[in-house]
Each structure stands twice: as C-alpha cells, then as structure tokens.
Design an enzyme around this catalytic site. Structure first.
Site, mmCIF file in Angstrom:
data_model
loop_
_atom_site.group_PDB
_atom_site.id
_atom_site.type_symbol
_atom_site.label_atom_id
_atom_site.label_comp_id
_atom_site.label_asym_id
_atom_site.label_seq_id
_atom_site.Cartn_x
_atom_site.Cartn_y
_atom_site.Cartn_z
ATOM 1 N N THR A 86 0.792 -1.232 0.000
ATOM 2 C CA THR A 86 0.000 0.000 0.000
ATOM 3 C C THR A 86 0.828 1.288 0.000
ATOM 4 O O THR A 86 0.641 2.145 -0.858
ATOM 5 C CB THR A 86 -0.940 -0.003 1.223
ATOM 6 O OG1 THR A 86 -1.816 -1.120 1.080
ATOM 7 C CG2 THR A 86 -1.747 1.277 1.319
ATOM 8 N N ASN A 107 6.051 -1.131 3.509
ATOM 9 C CA ASN A 107 5.100 -0.669 4.526
ATOM 10 C C ASN A 107 5.763 -0.569 5.888
ATOM 11 O O ASN A 107 5.347 0.213 6.739
ATOM 12 C CB ASN A 107 3.936 -1.659 4.647
ATOM 13 C CG ASN A 107 2.818 -1.384 3.648
ATOM 14 O OD1 ASN A 107 2.841 -0.395 2.919
ATOM 15 N ND2 ASN A 107 1.842 -2.277 3.625
ATOM 16 N N TYR A 170 -5.048 10.268 9.412
ATOM 17 C CA TYR A 170 -5.746 9.038 9.034
ATOM 18 C C TYR A 170 -6.770 8.628 10.090
ATOM 19 O O TYR A 170 -6.476 8.553 11.276
ATOM 20 C CB TYR A 170 -4.748 7.900 8.797
ATOM 21 C CG TYR A 170 -5.421 6.680 8.230
ATOM 22 C CD1 TYR A 170 -6.027 6.746 6.980
ATOM 23 C CD2 TYR A 170 -5.482 5.493 8.936
ATOM 24 C CE1 TYR A 170 -6.677 5.649 6.447
ATOM 25 C CE2 TYR A 170 -6.126 4.380 8.403
ATOM 26 C CZ TYR A 170 -6.725 4.467 7.159
ATOM 27 O OH TYR A 170 -7.371 3.386 6.628
ATOM 28 N N HIS A 254 -2.664 -1.939 -5.903
ATOM 29 C CA HIS A 254 -2.229 -3.313 -6.214
ATOM 30 C C HIS A 254 -3.470 -4.177 -6.254
ATOM 31 O O HIS A 254 -4.566 -3.714 -5.907
ATOM 32 C CB HIS A 254 -1.267 -3.834 -5.129
ATOM 33 C CG HIS A 254 -1.814 -3.639 -3.747
ATOM 34 N ND1 HIS A 254 -2.870 -4.375 -3.253
ATOM 35 C CD2 HIS A 254 -1.514 -2.736 -2.770
ATOM 36 C CE1 HIS A 254 -3.172 -3.952 -2.033
ATOM 37 N NE2 HIS A 254 -2.374 -2.942 -1.709
ATOM 38 N N HIS A 359 -1.129 -9.583 -0.923
ATOM 39 C CA HIS A 359 -0.506 -8.919 -2.070
ATOM 40 C C HIS A 359 0.928 -8.604 -1.703
ATOM 41 O O HIS A 359 1.305 -8.698 -0.535
ATOM 42 C CB HIS A 359 -1.292 -7.659 -2.455
ATOM 43 C CG HIS A 359 -1.530 -6.725 -1.305
ATOM 44 N ND1 HIS A 359 -0.625 -5.754 -0.935
ATOM 45 C CD2 HIS A 359 -2.557 -6.642 -0.411
ATOM 46 C CE1 HIS A 359 -1.103 -5.097 0.112
ATOM 47 N NE2 HIS A 359 -2.266 -5.619 0.464
HETATM 48 P P1 AMP Z 1 -1.611 -3.092 3.446
HETATM 49 O O1 AMP Z 1 -1.057 -3.662 4.697
HETATM 50 O O2 AMP Z 1 -0.537 -2.909 2.404
HETATM 51 O O3 AMP Z 1 -2.776 -3.842 2.955
HETATM 52 O O4 AMP Z 1 -2.128 -1.622 3.834
HETATM 53 C C1 AMP Z 1 -3.484 -1.272 4.029
HETATM 54 C C2 AMP Z 1 -3.632 -0.504 5.313
HETATM 55 O O5 AMP Z 1 -2.860 0.702 5.283
HETATM 56 C C3 AMP Z 1 -5.029 0.017 5.571
HETATM 57 O O6 AMP Z 1 -5.878 -0.967 6.054
HETATM 58 C C4 AMP Z 1 -4.772 1.107 6.587
HETATM 59 O O7 AMP Z 1 -4.701 0.562 7.876
HETATM 60 C C5 AMP Z 1 -3.390 1.607 6.223
HETATM 61 N N1 AMP Z 1 -3.499 2.950 5.625
HETATM 62 C C6 AMP Z 1 -4.015 3.265 4.438
HETATM 63 N N2 AMP Z 1 -3.923 4.590 4.204
HETATM 64 C C7 AMP Z 1 -3.339 5.126 5.280
HETATM 65 C C8 AMP Z 1 -2.957 6.457 5.632
HETATM 66 N N3 AMP Z 1 -3.168 7.505 4.837
HETATM 67 N N4 AMP Z 1 -2.350 6.625 6.812
HETATM 68 C C9 AMP Z 1 -2.118 5.599 7.618
HETATM 69 N N5 AMP Z 1 -2.455 4.331 7.346
HETATM 70 C C10 AMP Z 1 -3.067 4.082 6.194
HETATM 71 ZN ZN ZN Z 2 -3.029 -1.510 -0.492
HETATM 72 ZN ZN ZN Z 3 -3.581 -4.889 1.836
#
Ligand code: AMP
Ligand code: ZN
Ligand code: ZN
Length: 420
Positions: A86, A107, A170, A254, A359
C-alpha cells in the site's frame, strides 16, 4: 443617480423597479456587458480503492465504474511497483518514482537514524524525513495551485516543507459518505482557495480481500461500496455542473491473490532467529543479517525453499527497480503467488477464516494488477489501453493540470495514449 431617500414616497414595488432601472442604466453606461464570473479551473480528482484488483471492474457490482470507463480511458491493468504494497505504491502514484527512489520502499522499514516506519496512525507517517521525491500536491503548491487530500499516504508529512492546503490525519472511521461529501465541497468551492488537485482514499476492497479472499461475496460487497462512492461522486459532480472541468482518475495500489493455508514457508526452519532482524515478512521478506552473519544468512536462505526467491541487495532483476534505495534491506526474499512466509510451521496467522488474500507478490502478475480509469475533458473517450506502470500517473496528472513535473520515472508515451 437619485438617492434612496428621494424616492421614499413611492410604493415599495415601484421603488424596486426604479432602483433596478437606475442600476441597469448605470451598468449600461459603465460597461456594455456585465463582467462574467472568473471561469472555474480544471480539477484532477484522484480516487484510490485500496486493493481493487484490475478484474474487479468486470464483477457485477462495478456498475458506475464501468460507466465511467465507457466515457473515458481504461487500462487493462495498472502495473504496481515492487513491492505490491500500500504505502510504496500510493506514494509512487503521486510522485512518479519507483519505491527505490522515493524512500517508502516498504510498509514497514528500519532506518539507522529515523528508527521504525509503520502504516496506520504511526508518527513516522508525519515525519517528512522518510518521504523523498515530490508528490503532486507539492509540485502544485510550488506552482501556486491548491490541493485537498483525504488520507493519501504522505499527506500528513510536510514533505519538502510543504503540506497540501487541506489534508487529514488518518481515521479509518471517517465514513465513505463523509469522504465523498468533503470532495464535493472542494469541487464546489469558489475562487482562488479551491483545490485543483484532490486525492481521496478508500480501504473497503483491501480489507475484504485480505479477510475473505478476492473471489468472496464479501469482496463483491466491498466492490459495491466502492462503486457507490464513485456513483455518488459522479452524480455530485454533475449536480454542480462541474463534469466539464473535473478529470476523474480512479486507481488502486495493487491487486489481491488467494492464499492457501497449506502453502507456508517457515523462515526460521532455514535460518537461525538470532542471525537476523526480519523487518517485514510476507510475502516480501526484508531481512537484515546480524553483523558477521551476512554470508551465512544468504547461503542458508538461497534455494532453501522451492517457492522462495532470495536476493542480495543490488542483485534483484532490473525489472523490479528495487536495488538502490537506502532502506532496502541487505537480503530480500519473495514468496511465489499464494505462498506465505511465516516464522514457523505452527504459526496461526493463516488459520482457517483469518486471512484469505495477500498482495506483495511479483508485481507483473495479473493478480497484482491494479485499477486505472480516467474520464473527463482531458482524456480520450471509450478507449482501452494496454497495461502500464503506475509511475506514469504522476506525469499524466501534471500534464492535465498544466504543471511542470518534477523529475520522475514515467514516460511520455502513456501520457499521449491517455490524453485527448
Ligand atoms: P496493506 O497492509 O498494504 O494492505 O495496507 C493497508 C492498510 O494501510 C489500511 O488498512 C490502513 O490501515 C493503512 N493505511 C491506508 N492509508 C493510510 C494512511 N493515509 N495513513 C495511515 N495508514 C493508512
Ligand atoms: Zn493496499
Ligand atoms: Zn492490503
């Protein structure tokens, strides 16, 4: 022109008529045509649906998204940058830089000076020292253009000393309806304070994809929620009479792959725990060997599992663009699609019902493919284009807004393929 007191004896209706006539006469004498209100400026509205896999666009619920694609440009898929996570990808989309160039190479990261970086409401998100490159809202601000951002990763840090005109800490509980309304308030905003770049983030599809898997009914519901946010935005923009000046770009960061509970790679079966710091684990493992253990760790992991690729920093294939970043770890390991790296065989992370999608796999895989739709006055209509990399979105947005882009990894060809 007579003063109001000189007509105080006439009836109020004829007084109004008289004043109106006097006013018109005055205008006619001074300016032959009443001055037109200043034209409202073009807008780029960038919407992200986290984890919206490219083929979700053909699922039954994506009605408004398909309608939008039909009046604009749709890519077969937007190719995420490696790693297909993300934060690296949201920041690539707004900077046009591969993660090895923009600092957010994962991340979760460790930095010898800054410490640990994490997503969610972590203070690292607000520390500009993590965020290199120039996001579009900084490019815009430098060229005297305002931006309004809702939850785009990076929006909380004063990058290069600059913050978007409007931004938000956030808050996952801020509802989709509230997000849509705030965007429409910005589109409706008159005058010089109005943002011309607007970015907004929605998390529904990623949450459902992880928990229930990409093909689940829960993911269909999440697609429906994303689609209804787009429907509300389209209707709201129409109602404001702004369809001819809003360029809507809908992306995701993604895709999402189905994971299997019996496809586990227990890392510490192959390398001893005390020889490494594992910064991030699945499906991309970022590994820092303890001093003196570098050669042992590489030898221990390389070829240890048939579904785990292992590279030393600097030796990843060029197509990953993942070699030069300061926070890329000395060892990078990558699981094959559907496989999960875990600490040990008895790991409970993947227990039935807990996690069904992931992912971060090879970014060229169709399952990692992301969404790209662009519709509005700047874009071609009813066109489908071949897959392209997400580093191209930044120069495209700069071109639509008439901004001079900062140096980036995108290519002119994509801008030409998409813009009218
Ligand atoms: P992933 O672990 O790659 O799936 O990341 C998704 C998670 O990133 C989401 O569920 C949120 O908890 C976090 N996230 C998304 N956007 C933000 C943001 N602008 N600031 C902080 N956390 C975020
Ligand atoms: Zn994502
Ligand atoms: Zn995710």
């Amino acid at each position: 022109m007579p003063s109001v007191s000189s007509v105080s004896s006439v009836s109020s209706a004829s007084k109004r008529l008289f004043l109106l006539a006097a006013t018109l006469t005055t205008f006619t004498a001074a300016t032959p045509h009443p001055p037109a209100p200043p034209p409202q400026k073009p807008v780029v509205l960038l919407v992200s649906f986290d984890g919206f896999r490219a083929d979700y666009l053909d699922r039954p619920a994506a009605v408004h998204l398909r309608a939008l694609a039909a009046r604009g440009v749709r890519a077969e898929r937007l190719i995420p940058s490696f790693p297909a996570k993300t934060f690296p990808n949201h920041y690539t989309i707004v900077t046009g830089l591969y993660p090895e160039h923009h600092g957010i190479s994962a991340n979760v990261m460790l930095d010898p000076i800054l410490g640990r970086f994490a997503t969610g409401n972590d203070p690292s998100g607000r520390d500009a020292r993590w965020w290199a490159g120039e996001p579009i809202w900084v490019t815009a601000a430098k060229q005297h253009m305002n931006s309004g951002i809702i939850f785009w990763p990076g929006n909380e840090a004063p990058i290069g000393g600059v913050r978007p005109r409007w931004w938000q800490t956030y808050d996952g509980a801020f509802t989709n309806t509230q997000r849509v309304q705030r965007v429409l308030d910005w589109v409706a905003m008159p005058g010089d304070t109005a943002p011309q770049f607007i970015g907004v983030y929605f998390s529904d599809t990623d949450d459902a994809g992880h928990k229930y898997g990409p093909m689940s009914a829960h993911t269909d519901s999440a697609i429906a929620r994303a689609d209804s946010a787009i429907g509300a935005l389209m209707r709201g923009i129409d109602a404001l009479g702004a369809t001819t000046r809003v360029n809507l770009i809908v992306v995701s960061d993604h895709g999402m792959a189905e994971i299997a509970h019996d496809r586990l790679i227990p890392l510490y079966d192959y390398v001893s725990r005390d020889s490494v710091t594992v910064v991030d684990m699945e499906p991309v493992s970022s590994i820092i060997p303890k001093p003196g253990a570098e050669a042992y760790v590489y030898r221990a992991l390389k070829g240890a599992h048939p579904h785990l690729q292992v590279w030393r920093k600097g030796e990843l294939p060029a197509r990953y663009h993942y070699n030069t970043g300061a926070r890329i770890t000395p060892i990078v390991a990558l699981a094959d699609e559907g496989w999960t790296v875990v600490a040990s065989r008895d790991s409970t992370v993947l227990r039935e019902g807990q996690l069904r999608g992931a992912h971060g796999y090879d970014n060229q895989l169709p399952s990692m493919g992301a969404l790209f739709i662009a519709a509005g006055p700047a874009f071609k209509r009813g066109v489908r284009v071949a897959p392209f990399e997400n580093v191209n979105v930044y120069p495209l947005m700069a071109a639509v807004l008439g901004l001079r882009p900062a140096p980036n990894d995108g290519a002119e060809a994509v801008v030409r393929a998409v813009m009218r």
